[in-house]
Design an enzyme around this catalytic site. Structure first.
Site, PDB file in Angstrom:
ATOM      1  N   ASP A 108      34.412 -56.144   5.744  1.00  0.00           N
ATOM      2  CA  ASP A 108      35.627 -56.642   6.386  1.00  0.00           C
ATOM      3  C   ASP A 108      36.539 -57.326   5.377  1.00  0.00           C
ATOM      4  O   ASP A 108      36.118 -58.266   4.695  1.00  0.00           O
ATOM      5  CB  ASP A 108      35.261 -57.635   7.493  1.00  0.00           C
ATOM      6  CG  ASP A 108      36.392 -57.852   8.491  1.00  0.00           C
ATOM      7  OD1 ASP A 108      37.528 -58.121   8.046  1.00  0.00           O
ATOM      8  OD2 ASP A 108      36.136 -57.766   9.700  1.00  0.00           O
TER       9      ASP A 108
ATOM     10  N   SER B 228      38.598 -61.355  15.456  1.00  0.00           N
ATOM     11  CA  SER B 228      39.334 -61.913  14.337  1.00  0.00           C
ATOM     12  C   SER B 228      39.693 -63.380  14.623  1.00  0.00           C
ATOM     13  O   SER B 228      38.796 -64.197  14.844  1.00  0.00           O
ATOM     14  CB  SER B 228      40.558 -61.042  14.060  1.00  0.00           C
ATOM     15  OG  SER B 228      41.027 -61.194  12.747  1.00  0.00           O
TER      16      SER B 228
ATOM     17  N   HIS C  42      38.151 -53.731   9.400  1.00  0.00           N
ATOM     18  CA  HIS C  42      38.225 -55.027  10.085  1.00  0.00           C
ATOM     19  C   HIS C  42      37.586 -54.916  11.459  1.00  0.00           C
ATOM     20  O   HIS C  42      38.060 -54.180  12.331  1.00  0.00           O
ATOM     21  CB  HIS C  42      39.691 -55.440  10.204  1.00  0.00           C
ATOM     22  CG  HIS C  42      39.894 -56.847  10.659  1.00  0.00           C
ATOM     23  ND1 HIS C  42      39.056 -57.888  10.333  1.00  0.00           N
ATOM     24  CD2 HIS C  42      40.871 -57.391  11.441  1.00  0.00           C
ATOM     25  CE1 HIS C  42      39.506 -59.007  10.875  1.00  0.00           C
ATOM     26  NE2 HIS C  42      40.595 -58.730  11.559  1.00  0.00           N
TER      27      HIS C  42
END
Length: 515
Positions: free
Chosen positions: A454, A236, A484
């Site tokens: 995502d 991320s 995610h």
């Protein structure tokens, strides 16, 4: 006010289930990391300044890890230590700060080196997350020392706290999609007050918690750990950190995985629009999975939010479910497909007038426990991202963008549209760049992993990251999944490809797809 969409990998089903829901342009870089700073004025700060041996030759005193807050101490295989790093990288012989590290030593004989992990946020604590996440990495742990840390400004590494628990709870009553002049005034007053609280509490640290600072910490870590190359797993926001590191230190890049990729070419409004699109896409996929028409289901949720905005719902506690808390509760389970049944149950209860389940989802996201104590991850996230981000859209500029955001998503667009103006409003420290520089000419191949479903780091950013890293550097792997991130989420294809790259140096063909 807290930003409701985080670039973090661990707010999905596993955390929810464990908690039971109770609570582009180019730029060159040489081997020493000097950069022209075309996109990041601070990128070259301190690059040419030799580091004192007191830093590079320090010996880490690894010992038994301790419990932190409500998180128990990890098992005996885990060790913790403190690394000393300069507060100001332009003055490496000046004041230092302590960075908290954690590791589990390689269990096999054929050790490669250290594998650093950053779990996103920005603001996620590596020392508390890695022992939990390591259940996904048993093969990697045979040949790597698994290492993570609390980045500067996070957790045990000079962690910031800008508000007390009562102030945080009071701020949840602020309408994050203001409909009246009074609500608008309250929204921006609360934003300014948060920055004032950070400045009062943290002072000089606010100017030294940028992504660039942390990338330099990583290279110091490499030297102190005794590694010739940096091997890294960024998730991320950790993908942005990994890209910045590769730009600053391309010759020190070993094997880097970037999973759930943040678009390095997007500015403040661009990131917000990307996430608006990503969460609406995830919501559409969720609605279709329940047999609903996505457009009709979205309209139903919009109407529910309007009713909650006008009259907050009762819960099993004395607290009310406001529109702000309801939106947070909607976002939380979209991080993982495994959490979708929780969203179904919470929405059905809300339609009956009971906001208890949506409030529990919101509290889990906001790191609020049953006694009303809040974690400080959102504080760290804000001080880091506002130091990175030079752009500060005005109230007028924000309002002009709102129709575009609402068109992308009538559910999430208003919230994320207002957020671009409120997040760093009246921030006490100037930002460093419009977009991060991640070009890494001469670096070894970097594996960039994107998930088509995502919500927080939409798939489109994956190719942009691969392209900006540069020809023969960025190698793209796609998973046609939901939630995610991709690694450890159930795809044997993704996991085996990542493991082969990290363990054997096997670089897949650019554009490989796992379905």
């Amino acid at each position: 006010m807290a930003r409701l969409v985080r670039w973090t990998a661990l707010t999905g089903a596993a955390v929810l289930l464990a908690a039971g829901c109770t609570g582009g342009s180019s730029g060159g870089a040489d081997a020493e990391g000097e950069t022209d700073g075309a996109r990041s004025p601070a990128a070259s700060a301190g690059a040419a300044t030799p580091l004192p041996s007191s830093l590079t030759s320090q010996k880490l005193d690894w010992g038994r890890c301790k419990a932190t807050g409500d998180i128990p101490a990890p098992g005996d295989e885990w060790q913790c230590a403190t690394l000393e790093a300069p507060l100001d990288w332009t003055k490496p012989e000046g004041r230092t700060i302590d960075l908290a590290l954690i590791r589990a030593k390689a269990t096999g004989d054929d050790r490669i080196g250290s594998l650093l992990f950053n779990f996103g946020g920005p603001g996620s604590s590596g020392t508390s997350t890695l022992p939990w996440y390591a259940t996904n990495t048993s093969e990697l742990g045979e040949r790597y020392d698994l290492v993570s840390w609390d980045p500067r400004g996070v957790g045990a590494s000079e962690g910031v706290r800008c508000r007390g628990d009562k102030e945080i709870q009071a701020s949840e009553s602020v309408d994050i999609t203001p409909d009246t002049p009074a609500e608008e005034t309250a929204y921006f007053r609360d934003a300014a007050a948060f920055g004032e609280g950070c400045q009062k509490s943290e002072g000089a640290l606010l100017a030294h918690v940028s992504t660039t600072d942390t990338a330099r910490d990583m290279d110091l870590m490499r030297q102190v750990l005794g590694d010739t190359k940096t091997h890294y797993f960024g998730i991320s926001y950790g993908t942005e950190l990994g890209g910045v590191y590769a730009h600053l230190f391309p010759k020190n890049v070993g094997r880097l995985i970037l999973d759930a990729v943040a678009d390095p070419s997007a500015d403040t409004a661009g990131h917000a629009e990307n996430q608006t699109r990503g969460f609406q896409r995830a919501l559409n996929n969720y609605l279709r999975s329940t047999g609903q028409d996505a457009e009709e289901g979205t309209r139903k949720i919009v109407n529910l939010l309007k009713r909650i905005d006008a009259s907050p719902l009762s819960t099993s506690s004395e607290r009310k479910l406001t529109e702000t808390l309801a939106l947070t509760g909607l976002i939380q389970p979209l991080y993982s497909k495994a959490s979708w049944p929780m969203l179904t149950s919470a929405l059905e209860a809300a339609e009956r007038g009971d906001g208890t389940e949506l409030l529990a989802l919101s509290d889990n996201y906001n790191d609020r426990d049953a006694s009303g104590r809040y974690g400080t991850g959102s504080h760290s996230q804000r001080v880091i991202s506002c130091l990175d981000d030079k752009q500060r859209p005005t109230v007028e500029e924000t309002k002009k963008l709102l129709p575009r955001f609402e068109k992308v998503s009538p559910v999430f667009g208003p919230m994320l549209g207002w957020d671009i103006g409120g997040w760093c409003h009246a921030w006490p420290v100037a930002g460093q760049y419009d977009t991060p520089e991640v070009s890494a000419p001469g670096a070894a191949p970097i594996l960039v992993v994107g998930n088509t479903g995502d919500p927080a780091t939409p798939y489109e950013g994956t190719r942009k990251m691969a392209n900006e890293l540069g020809k023969d550097v960025g190698v793209m792997l796609t998973w046609k999944g939901e939630g995610h991130g991709a690694y450890g989420k159930g795809s044997a294809c993704v996991d085996s490809t990542v493991n082969a790259y990290l363990l054997e140096g096997s670089v897949p063909k650019d554009g490989k797809v796992c379905s």
